[in-house]
Write a protein that holds these residues in place. Structure first.
Motif, mmCIF file in Angstrom:
data_model
loop_
_atom_site.group_PDB
_atom_site.id
_atom_site.type_symbol
_atom_site.label_atom_id
_atom_site.label_comp_id
_atom_site.label_asym_id
_atom_site.label_seq_id
_atom_site.Cartn_x
_atom_site.Cartn_y
_atom_site.Cartn_z
ATOM 1 N N GLU A 78 48.541 35.418 43.676
ATOM 2 C CA GLU A 78 49.393 35.731 42.531
ATOM 3 C C GLU A 78 49.792 34.491 41.723
ATOM 4 O OE1 GLU A 78 50.062 38.707 41.618
ATOM 5 O OE2 GLU A 78 49.725 39.977 43.376
ATOM 6 N N GLY A 79 49.361 33.314 42.194
ATOM 7 C CA GLY A 79 49.676 32.086 41.474
ATOM 8 C C GLY A 79 51.109 31.635 41.619
ATOM 9 N N GLN A 80 51.750 31.995 42.736
ATOM 10 C CA GLN A 80 53.137 31.598 42.973
ATOM 11 C C GLN A 80 53.192 30.274 43.725
ATOM 12 O OE1 GLN A 80 55.748 33.285 41.634
ATOM 13 N NE2 GLN A 80 54.119 34.492 40.681
ATOM 14 N N SER A 81 54.293 29.545 43.565
ATOM 15 C CA SER A 81 54.438 28.221 44.159
ATOM 16 C C SER A 81 54.785 28.301 45.642
ATOM 17 C CB SER A 81 55.528 27.439 43.429
ATOM 18 O OG SER A 81 56.803 28.031 43.670
ATOM 19 N N GLU A 82 54.504 27.201 46.361
ATOM 20 C CA GLU A 82 54.845 27.123 47.775
ATOM 21 C C GLU A 82 56.360 27.071 47.970
ATOM 22 O OE1 GLU A 82 52.889 24.076 49.921
ATOM 23 O OE2 GLU A 82 50.857 24.769 49.425
ATOM 24 N N VAL B 159 65.622 32.935 42.843
ATOM 25 C CA VAL B 159 64.416 32.119 42.944
ATOM 26 C C VAL B 159 63.285 32.572 42.024
ATOM 27 C CG1 VAL B 159 62.650 31.211 44.514
ATOM 28 C CG2 VAL B 159 64.987 31.562 45.346
ATOM 29 N N LEU B 160 62.824 33.808 42.186
ATOM 30 C CA LEU B 160 61.545 34.196 41.586
ATOM 31 C C LEU B 160 61.655 34.669 40.143
ATOM 32 C CD1 LEU B 160 58.658 34.135 42.619
ATOM 33 C CD2 LEU B 160 58.840 36.569 43.120
ATOM 34 N N HIS B 161 62.664 35.472 39.844
ATOM 35 C CA HIS B 161 62.897 35.970 38.483
ATOM 36 C C HIS B 161 61.746 36.847 37.967
ATOM 37 C CE1 HIS B 161 66.198 33.168 38.601
ATOM 38 N NE2 HIS B 161 65.372 32.141 38.701
ATOM 39 N N LYS B 162 61.246 37.721 38.819
ATOM 40 C CA LYS B 162 60.277 38.731 38.375
ATOM 41 C C LYS B 162 61.005 40.080 38.388
ATOM 42 C CE LYS B 162 55.629 36.957 39.229
ATOM 43 N NZ LYS B 162 55.066 37.433 37.957
ATOM 44 N N VAL C 148 62.418 43.077 41.464
ATOM 45 C CA VAL C 148 62.561 43.304 42.898
ATOM 46 C C VAL C 148 61.373 44.090 43.429
ATOM 47 C CG1 VAL C 148 63.987 44.367 44.677
ATOM 48 C CG2 VAL C 148 65.074 43.225 42.748
ATOM 49 N N LEU C 149 60.907 45.069 42.663
ATOM 50 C CA LEU C 149 59.784 45.878 43.121
ATOM 51 C C LEU C 149 58.501 45.060 43.228
ATOM 52 C CD1 LEU C 149 60.334 49.309 41.337
ATOM 53 C CD2 LEU C 149 60.476 48.806 43.778
ATOM 54 N N TRP C 150 58.321 44.081 42.352
ATOM 55 C CA TRP C 150 57.146 43.220 42.455
ATOM 56 C C TRP C 150 57.120 42.537 43.817
ATOM 57 C CZ3 TRP C 150 55.795 38.281 43.600
ATOM 58 C CH2 TRP C 150 54.526 37.852 43.221
ATOM 59 N N ILE C 151 58.278 42.068 44.246
ATOM 60 C CA ILE C 151 58.367 41.398 45.545
ATOM 61 C C ILE C 151 58.184 42.398 46.680
ATOM 62 C CG2 ILE C 151 59.824 39.971 47.023
ATOM 63 C CD1 ILE C 151 61.344 39.198 44.437
ATOM 64 N N LEU C 152 58.893 43.516 46.595
ATOM 65 C CA LEU C 152 58.818 44.510 47.664
ATOM 66 C C LEU C 152 57.410 45.056 47.842
ATOM 67 C CD1 LEU C 152 62.136 46.486 47.028
ATOM 68 C CD2 LEU C 152 61.646 44.926 48.919
ATOM 69 N N ASP C 153 56.682 45.224 46.745
ATOM 70 C CA ASP C 153 55.309 45.711 46.826
ATOM 71 C C ASP C 153 54.417 44.786 47.641
ATOM 72 O OD1 ASP C 153 55.540 48.097 45.411
ATOM 73 O OD2 ASP C 153 55.177 47.146 43.474
ATOM 74 N N ARG C 154 54.817 43.542 47.749
ATOM 75 C CA ARG C 154 53.997 42.564 48.452
ATOM 76 C C ARG C 154 54.518 42.243 49.853
ATOM 77 N NH1 ARG C 154 53.496 43.025 43.470
ATOM 78 N NH2 ARG C 154 51.596 42.417 42.340
ATOM 79 N N PHE D 263 55.230 58.442 42.923
ATOM 80 C CA PHE D 263 54.757 59.459 41.991
ATOM 81 C C PHE D 263 55.659 59.733 40.784
ATOM 82 C CE2 PHE D 263 53.073 60.675 46.247
ATOM 83 C CZ PHE D 263 51.732 60.427 45.977
ATOM 84 N N ILE D 264 56.894 59.264 40.826
ATOM 85 C CA ILE D 264 57.827 59.598 39.739
ATOM 86 C C ILE D 264 58.292 58.370 38.973
ATOM 87 C CG2 ILE D 264 60.060 60.648 39.181
ATOM 88 C CD1 ILE D 264 59.725 62.430 41.646
ATOM 89 N N TYR D 265 58.590 57.304 39.661
ATOM 90 C CA TYR D 265 59.187 56.120 39.052
ATOM 91 C C TYR D 265 58.329 55.535 37.935
ATOM 92 C CZ TYR D 265 60.791 51.306 38.491
ATOM 93 O OH TYR D 265 61.234 50.121 37.970
ATOM 94 N N LYS D 266 58.972 55.226 36.823
ATOM 95 C CA LYS D 266 58.312 54.556 35.708
ATOM 96 C C LYS D 266 59.106 53.286 35.398
ATOM 97 C CE LYS D 266 55.365 57.908 35.100
ATOM 98 N NZ LYS D 266 53.925 57.731 35.446
ATOM 99 N N PRO D 267 58.467 52.116 35.484
ATOM 100 C CA PRO D 267 59.208 50.870 35.216
ATOM 101 C C PRO D 267 59.689 50.779 33.780
ATOM 102 C CG PRO D 267 56.860 50.447 35.365
ATOM 103 C CD PRO D 267 57.067 51.873 35.787
ATOM 104 N N LYS D 268 60.899 50.223 33.610
ATOM 105 C CA LYS D 268 61.468 50.074 32.273
ATOM 106 C C LYS D 268 60.932 48.835 31.570
ATOM 107 C CE LYS D 268 65.811 52.371 33.524
ATOM 108 N NZ LYS D 268 67.280 52.233 33.631
ATOM 109 N N THR D 269 60.496 47.863 32.389
ATOM 110 C CA THR D 269 59.970 46.628 31.803
ATOM 111 C C THR D 269 58.609 46.339 32.408
ATOM 112 O OG1 THR D 269 61.050 45.289 33.519
ATOM 113 C CG2 THR D 269 62.246 45.654 31.439
ATOM 114 N N LYS D 270 57.788 45.658 31.650
ATOM 115 C CA LYS D 270 56.464 45.278 32.128
ATOM 116 C C LYS D 270 56.533 43.910 32.796
ATOM 117 C CE LYS D 270 53.791 47.864 28.698
ATOM 118 N NZ LYS D 270 52.742 47.758 27.638
ATOM 119 N N LEU D 271 55.618 43.714 33.757
ATOM 120 C CA LEU D 271 55.564 42.418 34.435
ATOM 121 C C LEU D 271 55.027 41.361 33.468
ATOM 122 C CD1 LEU D 271 54.076 43.482 37.877
ATOM 123 C CD2 LEU D 271 56.420 42.858 37.394
ATOM 124 N N ASP D 272 55.417 40.103 33.746
ATOM 125 C CA ASP D 272 54.916 38.998 32.937
ATOM 126 C C ASP D 272 53.414 38.835 33.125
ATOM 127 O OD1 ASP D 272 57.507 38.554 32.142
ATOM 128 O OD2 ASP D 272 57.878 37.034 33.698
#
Length: 274
Positions: free
Chosen positions: A46-50, A126-129, A131-137, A265-274
């Motif tokens: 994902e190109g994230q830092s150590e 720390v990450l500023h993306k 929460v779901l982006w992190i949880l998905d991983r 199946f239901i959730y729709k994100p309000k914002t798009k990922l960077d």
């Protein structure tokens, strides 16, 4: 003649003289080390830092361990709050005499709730993306970690299954028993291997990681469905609720499954990922 049951009476620790190294603790350490390596590969992809990975590890360890302990106390052993409060947070028993016990009594439901909270704090600091982006991983290594935790429970002869009523099963000699029980811990561990493999496949071989919340939801559905059905062959951890149609573990699992279905199946994100 085929052996239908296993007599289980292992040693629980290695005595180093100045310290007893419990195999249960080793299972948790193994879970965190393997989880770190898997997440490191994901973060690299994902190109994230150590630095962000190191912070994630700290937030995860503290959140999961604290949540698992508090979850056990709240859901299964609330009397500790008034009878032996400091044993909740320290690896010692004070009631009835001082004794080193290690960290025993950890609830996966509490760990799951704490993981979500700690990932929220981690993202904010720390990450500023999202929460779901992190949880998905992070659910991918968490699923693998659950395998080793249940193996640790089996080594400790805890969270045991019900009597099989046949020659099949495991006789937990450390409990002074002679009748076989279901190795419920191993049932769960085996199923969690497939939960991990399914999540691993969806992340690396499909584009579902781009659908915010899907992998997190899939994790909730798979893991807590396994937990729900294995509970049918487990001894109730709350003896006073043993005659309930569904035990505490099952009642706590249902909301997680429903939340998982929502994110899949239901959730729709309000914002798009960077």
């Amino acid at each position: 003649m085929f052996l239908l049951h296993i007599d289980w009476d292992p040693i629980k620790f290695i005595d180093l003289g100045f310290f007893k190294l419990h195999f249960y603790s080793l299972m948790w350490i193994t879970a965190f080390i393997l989880g770190f390596q898997i997440t490191k590969r994901i973060y690299k992809n994902e190109g994230q830092s150590e630095e962000s990975l190191d912070s994630l590890f700290i937030y995860s360890v503290l959140g999961i361990m604290l949540g698992a302990r508090l979850g056990h106390v709240i859901f299964y052993q609330s009397e500790l709050i008034t009878e032996d409060f400091f044993s909740i947070f320290l690896p010692f028993k004070f009631k009835g005499g001082f004794e080193f016990t290690g960290f025993q009594g950890l609830a996966s439901h509490g760990a799951a709730i704490a993981m979500i909270i700690s990932m929220y704090l981690y993202n904010k600091k720390v990450l500023h993306k999202t929460v779901l982006w992190i949880l998905d991983r992070v659910v991918i290594p968490v699923a693998l970690g659950a395998v080793f935790v249940r193996i640790g429970n089996f080594i400790n002869s805890e969270i045991i299954g019900k009597y099989t009523g046949s020659d099949f099963g495991v006789v937990f000699n450390q409990l002074g028993e002679t009748a076989p029980r279901h190795p419920a811990q191993l049932y769960e561990a085996f199923c969690y291997i497939f939960v991990f493999l399914i999540l691993f496949y969806f992340y690396w071989k499909t584009k579902k990681s781009e659908q915010q919340g899907f992998l997190f939801g899939l994790f909730l559905v798979l893991l807590w469905t396994v937990r729900f059905f294995v509970e049918f062959v487990k001894e109730a951890q709350n003896p006073e609720r043993a005659d309930w149609l569904l035990n505490t573990g099952q009642l706590l699992s249902i909301p997680f499954v429903l939340i998982g279905l929502y994110f899949m199946f239901i959730y729709k994100p309000k914002t798009k990922l960077d």
